[in-house]
Design an enzyme around this catalytic site. Structure first.
Site, PDB file in Angstrom:
ATOM      1  N   TYR B 124       1.292  -1.474 -26.797  1.00  0.00           N
ATOM      2  CA  TYR B 124      -0.116  -1.138 -26.595  1.00  0.00           C
ATOM      3  C   TYR B 124      -0.247  -0.240 -25.373  1.00  0.00           C
ATOM      4  CZ  TYR B 124      -5.063  -1.164 -26.122  1.00  0.00           C
ATOM      5  OH  TYR B 124      -6.354  -0.728 -26.044  1.00  0.00           O
ATOM      6  N   GLN B 186      -8.692  -5.516 -31.049  1.00  0.00           N
ATOM      7  CA  GLN B 186      -8.445  -5.271 -32.479  1.00  0.00           C
ATOM      8  C   GLN B 186      -7.050  -4.675 -32.700  1.00  0.00           C
ATOM      9  OE1 GLN B 186     -10.931  -4.092 -30.645  1.00  0.00           O
ATOM     10  NE2 GLN B 186     -11.398  -1.944 -31.059  1.00  0.00           N
ATOM     11  N   ASN B 209      -7.024  -4.066 -20.793  1.00  0.00           N
ATOM     12  CA  ASN B 209      -8.155  -4.676 -20.092  1.00  0.00           C
ATOM     13  C   ASN B 209      -8.240  -6.176 -20.447  1.00  0.00           C
ATOM     14  OD1 ASN B 209      -9.214  -4.877 -22.664  1.00  0.00           O
ATOM     15  ND2 ASN B 209     -10.602  -3.133 -22.421  1.00  0.00           N
ATOM     16  N   SER B 233      -3.188  -5.477 -10.832  1.00  0.00           N
ATOM     17  CA  SER B 233      -2.017  -4.941 -10.129  1.00  0.00           C
ATOM     18  C   SER B 233      -2.105  -5.232  -8.630  1.00  0.00           C
ATOM     19  CB  SER B 233      -1.958  -3.438 -10.380  1.00  0.00           C
ATOM     20  OG  SER B 233      -0.697  -2.933 -10.068  1.00  0.00           O
ATOM     21  N   GLN B 255      -2.179   1.752  -4.507  1.00  0.00           N
ATOM     22  CA  GLN B 255      -2.396   0.552  -5.313  1.00  0.00           C
ATOM     23  C   GLN B 255      -3.879   0.283  -5.477  1.00  0.00           C
ATOM     24  OE1 GLN B 255       0.057  -1.017  -6.853  1.00  0.00           O
ATOM     25  NE2 GLN B 255      -1.592  -2.079  -7.878  1.00  0.00           N
ATOM     26  N   HIS B 258      -5.987   1.721  -8.343  1.00  0.00           N
ATOM     27  CA  HIS B 258      -5.787   1.298  -9.732  1.00  0.00           C
ATOM     28  C   HIS B 258      -7.044   0.698 -10.342  1.00  0.00           C
ATOM     29  CE1 HIS B 258      -1.915   2.032 -11.420  1.00  0.00           C
ATOM     30  NE2 HIS B 258      -1.281   1.654 -10.334  1.00  0.00           N
ATOM     31  N   GLU B 322       3.742  -8.344  -7.147  1.00  0.00           N
ATOM     32  CA  GLU B 322       4.250  -7.489  -8.230  1.00  0.00           C
ATOM     33  C   GLU B 322       5.149  -6.399  -7.624  1.00  0.00           C
ATOM     34  OE1 GLU B 322       1.166  -5.170  -9.967  1.00  0.00           O
ATOM     35  OE2 GLU B 322       2.372  -4.537 -11.697  1.00  0.00           O
ATOM     36  N   HIS B 323       4.634  -5.700  -6.609  1.00  0.00           N
ATOM     37  CA  HIS B 323       5.411  -4.675  -5.902  1.00  0.00           C
ATOM     38  C   HIS B 323       5.572  -5.107  -4.458  1.00  0.00           C
ATOM     39  CE1 HIS B 323       3.011  -2.466  -9.016  1.00  0.00           C
ATOM     40  NE2 HIS B 323       4.187  -1.935  -9.271  1.00  0.00           N
ATOM     41  N   ASP B 356       6.794   3.835  -9.904  1.00  0.00           N
ATOM     42  CA  ASP B 356       5.812   3.833 -10.994  1.00  0.00           C
ATOM     43  C   ASP B 356       6.166   4.879 -12.044  1.00  0.00           C
ATOM     44  OD1 ASP B 356       4.290   1.834  -9.897  1.00  0.00           O
ATOM     45  OD2 ASP B 356       2.896   3.183  -8.883  1.00  0.00           O
ATOM     46  N   GLU B 410      23.336 -41.838 -29.082  1.00  0.00           N
ATOM     47  CA  GLU B 410      21.973 -41.331 -29.295  1.00  0.00           C
ATOM     48  C   GLU B 410      21.414 -41.828 -30.633  1.00  0.00           C
ATOM     49  OE1 GLU B 410      21.564 -37.101 -28.722  1.00  0.00           O
ATOM     50  OE2 GLU B 410      21.711 -37.271 -26.546  1.00  0.00           O
ATOM     51  N   HIS B 415      24.898 -37.090 -37.249  1.00  0.00           N
ATOM     52  CA  HIS B 415      25.607 -36.151 -36.374  1.00  0.00           C
ATOM     53  C   HIS B 415      27.062 -36.571 -36.208  1.00  0.00           C
ATOM     54  CE1 HIS B 415      21.552 -34.840 -35.502  1.00  0.00           C
ATOM     55  NE2 HIS B 415      21.971 -33.922 -34.643  1.00  0.00           N
TER      56      HIS B 415
END
Lengths: 429, 429
Positions: B124, B186, B209, B233, B255, B258, B322-323, B356, B410, B415
């Site tokens: 995506y 969708q 989003n 981010s 950053q 963003h 994250e960074h 990036d 067991e 088995h």
């Protein structure tokens, strides 16, 4: 078992659908348990223990003397057997720690990845009549090899508030001593959110019933990672004319005894194999203490006859079995065509139960078709890979101008400026 | 930006909490979109496209001539820049394919793992004003290197039903030509369940989003794997006296631009660094077209002064950024102490925007503290590891008897029997 001879390919997808067992009201019940533990902490755990386990444990935490005492009641031959399994699991899972090379992608730009353990791991071990101490080994050993600093184990107590000594013993020899007597969805809640006694963990592992599985799904939505989605256990056996029908029957039954919702599948290109295996199943099943469970499981199960070993493998790849036993004359050749499976057993002497306990591979595997995209548990499951990069001034002179152009094209001028300001300073040196 | 000088350790956890932005009604809306696409297929996609994108695309699938034509409108210098990024990403992600050794755990028991690609991957790519073609490279290149047979890309159309040519061009050079003009929840539904035109995939990747993120969470509950949970981010910069305040300010702003929900954090042991960086931010922010966004993001952001670089690293490990940019005199020494981070940038010339786009590491990384247990996207993300084992008769004679004992303990006699029946047949040979 349903028997299907040469089904057309367009029907395979529906044959590969797993039987569905849904409990109504499950999610509501589990959500309630999670929120009660989140709000009430230890107190809620004691209440659920009384309600679901019929137990009133004095202490949630199992004491060190209790853990030590457990070893004394485990017979020596069983201790030795567990040592064989432990050594093999350790060998295989230690080999999974691999240092990756540093890659110089552009001159002066060095990149690499480093595996770092998850700080704390929560292991869930189901209770019930059979103590699944083998699962303790399969979870605790890779957690320790990965280097997890804190390993927490939750397992439900019996009616007297006790934990099976085999669980305690295997946990101890695998290096886990943070053991708590709490089971079900409430144990998952405790490890996800923490209580006064049980610390919150960074990731939750282990099998369980539908309550446990649903609890894991729901805490994952709250941001607590889990090992993988769960479903009933399953095996698919590919058998050609060289397979031994009694071995195949034993393998199918060893899976069928797991639970009434287990699914076992045999795929063969040999017209005589299906009746032969069925005959063996009819004979062997009478010897099994868990015969009733196995019979129910066999109702959901399949025997499929196809035209060639290759077609059998195509079917298996569509099914994506948790366990795949390849009992054919040239198993290695067919194994090269495996696309989707959790763990694969090559040749007639490689039975699933060998891998369930002691070959060294992990027995916590993706079920329910998840083998299409998930791996079984490994040392990797207890680590994350962090990427690193070092850009020298020379490297920045190479990749800097392209980054400026790309950042501008993405309308991210702040990104561009972080490069520009550095390139300018280099020109002024 | 909040400034905090020497906060006591017990307050760190609350400082590390991310700001929460919750949309009411989000889950209901997304559930409705998912079920409409599941039921209505393509027809539902056209309806949502008209509703949300204001577009009435003729065809969901982008035609090959359309894809080919895209390259012609991308300027040559940008094409060359993209080629630099592509080459570096390919170098780093190709090196992640590592053959693991076969381990003989007991004599006659051989175990190994093999990485096999996920059959089909759904990517995506968000739409909006800025075309995130760099994310196309970051997802499509490892998918192709992993060997995924089917790669599907969904991205929303503009009001005229068109896809930005930079998206089409980068997809094409990365080898992806199954491109569909559909966005939002969708698109996730289409890739999860399949429609007449868009095939269902085995795993879904990519940013988006809150609708896209929620849709990914919900399809995961339906058994469709996703890359990782998502969140805004973020970057954390550790700066000592050797850091350049103008570089640090540029990194924080890159950053912050963003989105208004991005979080930027600076941690330093140098009392002069905070005022210096603030001054630089005040100067640089006026040059940014996305100034308003950056200003909002800075409201959620932190500057923390601590006592030593080691204490700064402790704070960073608790935050799990994250960074992580390490701009100190000996970055390698401090880098050895990183426990939790998505991607780490060593030294003053290693800015986040370099990674990036073009160092070669992946920019799809765990946010929101998920770096404690998740890795960023890599070639591994598009593969699963299947375990294999081969047990010879000699091997079974070694591990068979221990397995019999453990299976009996067991209470899994089926088995045990799968071993016993084989051991007996070996004795009779």
């Amino acid at each position: 078992m349903k028997t299907i001879i040469n089904p057309p390919r367009e029907t395979w997808a529906s044959l590969c659908k797993r039987p569905v067992f849904e409990m109504t009201g499950l999610e509501t019940t589990v959500r309630e348990i999670l929120s009660k533990v989140k709000a009430g902490g230890d107190k809620a755990l004691y209440e659920f223990s009384e309600k679901y386990d019929g137990a009133l444990p004095k202490d949630l935490r199992v004491s060190l003397p209790e853990i030590d005492a457990a070893g004394e009641v485990v017979p020596e031959n069983l201790r030795n057997s567990i040592a064989v399994a432990k050594a093999n699991i350790e060998k295989f899972h230690s080999a999974q720690i691999i240092d990756e090379p540093v890659i110089e992608t552009s001159s002066g730009v060095r990149c690499w990845r480093k595996s770092v353990p998850v700080g704390s791991a929560g292991l869930y071990i189901p209770g019930g009549t059979a103590p699944l101490f083998s699962t303790v080994l399969m979870l605790a050993i890779p957690a320790r090899i990965a280097g997890c600093k804190n390993i927490v184990l939750c397992t439900p107590p019996d009616r007297h508030g006790n934990i099976n000594p085999l669980i305690l013993y295997t946990a101890m020899i695998a290096g886990v001593t943070n053991i708590f007597r709490v089971g079900g969805a409430q144990a998952i809640a405790a490890m996800a959110y923490g209580t006064q006694t049980i610390p919150a963990v960074d990731k939750i592992f282990g099998p369980g019933n539908q309550y446990v599985t649903k609890a894991k799904e729901l805490v994952q939505l709250d941001g607590i990672p889990i090992d993988m989605p769960a479903g009933p256990s399953e095996v698919l056996v590919i058998a050609d004319e060289t397979a031994d029908p009694s071995f195949v029957a034993a393998d199918l039954l060893s899976q069928a005894e797991h639970g009434p919702d287990s699914q076992v599948v045999m795929v063969t290109d040999n017209p005589e194999m299906i009746p032969r295996v069925k005959k063996q199943i009819d004979e062997q099943i009478n010897q099994l203490p868990r015969k009733e469970i196995a019979l129910k499981s066999l109702e959901n199960s399949l025997m499929v006859q196809l035209k060639s070993p290759e077609e059998c493998m195509d079917f298996s790849n569509l099914y994506a079995p948790e366990h795949l036993i390849i009992s054919v004359s040239d198993p290695a050749a067919l194994a090269g065509k495996v696309q989707n499976a959790g763990s694969v057993f090559l040749g007639k002497y490689s039975c699933e139960s060998a891998g369930d306990y002691a070959t060294g591979t992990n027995h916590t595997l993706p079920t329910n078709g998840f083998a299409r995209s998930y791996s079984g548990i490994s040392t990797d499951s207890f680590m994350k890979k962090i990427s690193f990069q070092e850009v020298t001034p020379a490297g920045l002179n190479i990749i800097g101008p392209p980054v400026e152009l790309m950042a501008a094209a993405e309308q991210l001028n702040g990104h561009k400026n972080a490069i520009t300001i550095r390139l300018k300073s280099l020109k002024n040196v």
